[in-house]
Design a protein around this motif. Structure first.
Motif, PDB file in Angstrom:
ATOM      1  N   GLY A  89       0.828  -1.200   0.000  1.00 26.49           N
ATOM      2  CA  GLY A  89       0.000   0.000   0.000  1.00 26.49           C
ATOM      3  C   GLY A  89       0.855   1.240   0.000  1.00 26.49           C
ATOM      4  N   GLU A  90       0.220   2.397  -0.134  1.00 26.41           N
ATOM      5  CA  GLU A  90       0.948   3.661  -0.170  1.00 26.41           C
ATOM      6  C   GLU A  90       0.239   4.716   0.669  1.00 26.41           C
ATOM      7  N   VAL A  91       1.030   5.699   1.109  1.00 24.64           N
ATOM      8  CA  VAL A  91       0.529   6.808   1.919  1.00 24.64           C
ATOM      9  C   VAL A  91       1.131   8.095   1.372  1.00 24.64           C
ATOM     10  N   LEU A  92       0.326   9.139   1.246  1.00 22.93           N
ATOM     11  CA  LEU A  92       0.797  10.450   0.827  1.00 22.93           C
ATOM     12  C   LEU A  92       0.840  11.372   2.036  1.00 22.93           C
ATOM     13  N   VAL A  93       1.986  12.028   2.251  1.00 25.84           N
ATOM     14  CA  VAL A  93       2.152  12.915   3.401  1.00 25.84           C
ATOM     15  C   VAL A  93       2.569  14.304   2.916  1.00 25.84           C
ATOM     16  N   PRO A  94       1.770  15.339   3.178  1.00 30.74           N
ATOM     17  CA  PRO A  94       2.208  16.715   2.874  1.00 30.74           C
ATOM     18  C   PRO A  94       3.453  17.032   3.700  1.00 30.74           C
ATOM     19  N   ILE A  95       4.432  17.653   3.071  1.00 32.31           N
ATOM     20  CA  ILE A  95       5.718  17.889   3.721  1.00 32.31           C
ATOM     21  C   ILE A  95       5.831  19.343   4.178  1.00 32.31           C
ATOM     22  N   THR A  96       6.005  19.520   5.481  1.00 39.97           N
ATOM     23  CA  THR A  96       6.219  20.837   6.070  1.00 39.97           C
ATOM     24  C   THR A  96       7.513  20.804   6.869  1.00 39.97           C
ATOM     25  N   PHE A  97       8.460  21.649   6.509  1.00 46.07           N
ATOM     26  CA  PHE A  97       9.750  21.686   7.193  1.00 46.07           C
ATOM     27  C   PHE A  97       9.820  22.852   8.178  1.00 46.07           C
ATOM     28  N   VAL A  98      10.591  22.635   9.249  1.00 48.94           N
ATOM     29  CA  VAL A  98      10.898  23.718  10.192  1.00 48.94           C
ATOM     30  C   VAL A  98      12.410  23.787  10.357  1.00 48.94           C
ATOM     31  N   LEU A  99      12.883  24.939  10.781  1.00 51.44           N
ATOM     32  CA  LEU A  99      14.277  25.095  11.186  1.00 51.44           C
ATOM     33  C   LEU A  99      14.290  24.981  12.703  1.00 51.44           C
ATOM     34  N   ALA A 100      15.008  23.964  13.220  1.00 55.83           N
ATOM     35  CA  ALA A 100      15.009  23.694  14.657  1.00 55.83           C
ATOM     36  C   ALA A 100      16.434  23.666  15.187  1.00 55.83           C
ATOM     37  N   ALA A 101      16.577  24.032  16.459  1.00 52.99           N
ATOM     38  CA  ALA A 101      17.904  24.079  17.090  1.00 52.99           C
ATOM     39  C   ALA A 101      17.727  23.929  18.602  1.00 52.99           C
ATOM     40  N   PRO A 158      28.409  18.506  13.459  1.00 59.70           N
ATOM     41  CA  PRO A 158      28.956  19.577  12.618  1.00 59.70           C
ATOM     42  C   PRO A 158      27.905  20.599  12.183  1.00 59.70           C
ATOM     43  N   HIS A 159      26.739  20.611  12.824  1.00 57.83           N
ATOM     44  CA  HIS A 159      25.709  21.593  12.490  1.00 57.83           C
ATOM     45  C   HIS A 159      25.061  22.115  13.760  1.00 57.83           C
ATOM     46  N   GLU A 160      24.599  23.362  13.694  1.00 56.26           N
ATOM     47  CA  GLU A 160      23.966  24.006  14.835  1.00 56.26           C
ATOM     48  C   GLU A 160      22.440  23.972  14.766  1.00 56.26           C
ATOM     49  N   ALA A 161      21.894  23.654  13.596  1.00 59.62           N
ATOM     50  CA  ALA A 161      20.443  23.628  13.420  1.00 59.62           C
ATOM     51  C   ALA A 161      20.086  22.493  12.458  1.00 59.62           C
ATOM     52  N   ALA A 162      18.801  22.170  12.411  1.00 63.74           N
ATOM     53  CA  ALA A 162      18.329  21.084  11.552  1.00 63.74           C
ATOM     54  C   ALA A 162      17.101  21.525  10.770  1.00 63.74           C
ATOM     55  N   VAL A 163      17.003  21.039   9.532  1.00 64.84           N
ATOM     56  CA  VAL A 163      15.764  21.151   8.763  1.00 64.84           C
ATOM     57  C   VAL A 163      15.067  19.807   8.931  1.00 64.84           C
TER      58      VAL A 163
END
Length: 318
Positions: A89-101, A158-163
């Protein structure tokens, strides 16, 4: 009602916790909180699929296609192996990104931003406009980028924040510095539930089939010969991608999604036609479309039309 004597299916997903894949699994399982809580995260798509092959879990959820970046090559290649799996089966997910730290992080001090290779191109415009000095740091998943920031006391990443997904920021206790940073607000990722072969969901009238096909050799008109098998039977393809076979430079196979179910007469005829003209046809499943849109056959490609033609031919042979 579930039979109490039937063991619950064991699920896995491309993890860690907080990925869009976990969100897709939650959508697939709906209210089955116990099964979702017991689901195992795996660090890569290949590890998740290998866990099914090894019998460690019964099914896994993995990403296969994004509306912005196209097919997920890691999934397409891992599914198409000498020990193939099938899609349930399949699932569709709308993608919403945030910048988090980590809480208290000064946005002006961010020099590296971690995320998955499929996520970064979807926020590149926002990053160029808002954090032009920040460099991209590849991670195994969007949630892995967030998870690394949650353990700053152990080893500084090696990063201070994440998408990442909003869910990942919440799971790992990060502060959201910016919401909805995707360049395409209508981005959607398609996920698939994968199992060992042997079970094909019954036709629903709103189905999709996935195959991988190999040519005998590379020759003029070779691709057209394959596509004619679909066109002649009124089959609509929803995805067509070439993937390297790894055998030699310029050697490709074709990963294809098309409308219909293996139980449909026109789909069966198409698969037989492909088997006749191809070196190999790998069936990766027939399953209900996530959007539930019915597949319509023309008057000449219904099951009844094929049955009538077969009966007529048999009458000539008798």
């Amino acid at each position: 009602m579930t039979d109490p004597h039937t063991p619950a299916l064991r699920y896995g997903y491309f993890g860690p916790q907080g990925t869009f894949t976990q969100m897709a699994l939650a959508s697939w399982l709906t209210a089955d909180d116990a099964t979702l809580a017991a689901a195992r995260p795996f660090g890569t798509v290949a590890l998740a699929l290998d866990a099914v092959r090894a019998g460690e879990v019964d099914r896994v959820m993995v990403p296969i296609e994004n509306s912005v970046e196209g097919g997920v090559s890691a999934t397409l290649d891992a599914l198409n192996s000498d020990d193939p799996l099938v899609i349930q089966g399949e699932v569709l997910v709308p993608i919403t990104f945030v910048l988090a730290a980590p809480r208290g992080t000064d946005r002006a001090a961010i020099r590296g931003v971690g995320s998955h290779s499929h996520a970064w191109p979807q926020v590149r415009g926002w990053m160029a406009a808002n954090l032009p000095s920040a460099s991209y740091v590849p991670t195994l998943s969007t949630a892995a980028a967030a998870e690394a920031l949650a353990g700053l006391g152990e080893k500084r990443p090696p990063h201070e924040a994440a998408v990442c997904a909003p869910m990942a920021a919440e799971v790992f206790g990060l502060e959201v510095l910016a919401d909805d940073i995707g360049d395409n607000r209508s981005a959607v990722t398609r996920f698939v539930v994968v199992s060992r072969p042997g079970i094909v969901p019954p036709p629903s009238g709103a189905d999709k089939t996935t195959v991988v096909i190999y040519q005998h050799d590379d020759h003029p008109g070779g691709l057209l010969e394959l596509l004619e098998q679909f066109a002649a039977r009124g089959i609509n393809m929803t995805r067509l991608e070439s993937r390297p076979t790894g055998q030699a430079m310029g050697s490709y196979c074709f990963s294809i999604d098309f409308e219909g179910h293996v139980a449909d007469e026109r789909v069966g005829e198409t698969l037989m036609g492909l088997r006749r003209v191809c070196a190999d046809v790998r069936f990766l499943g027939s399953y209900r479309r996530a959007d539930g849109r019915p597949v319509e056959a023309t008057r000449t490609t219904t099951d009844e039309a094929y049955a009538d033609a077969r009966a007529w031919l048999q009458s000539l042979r008798d």
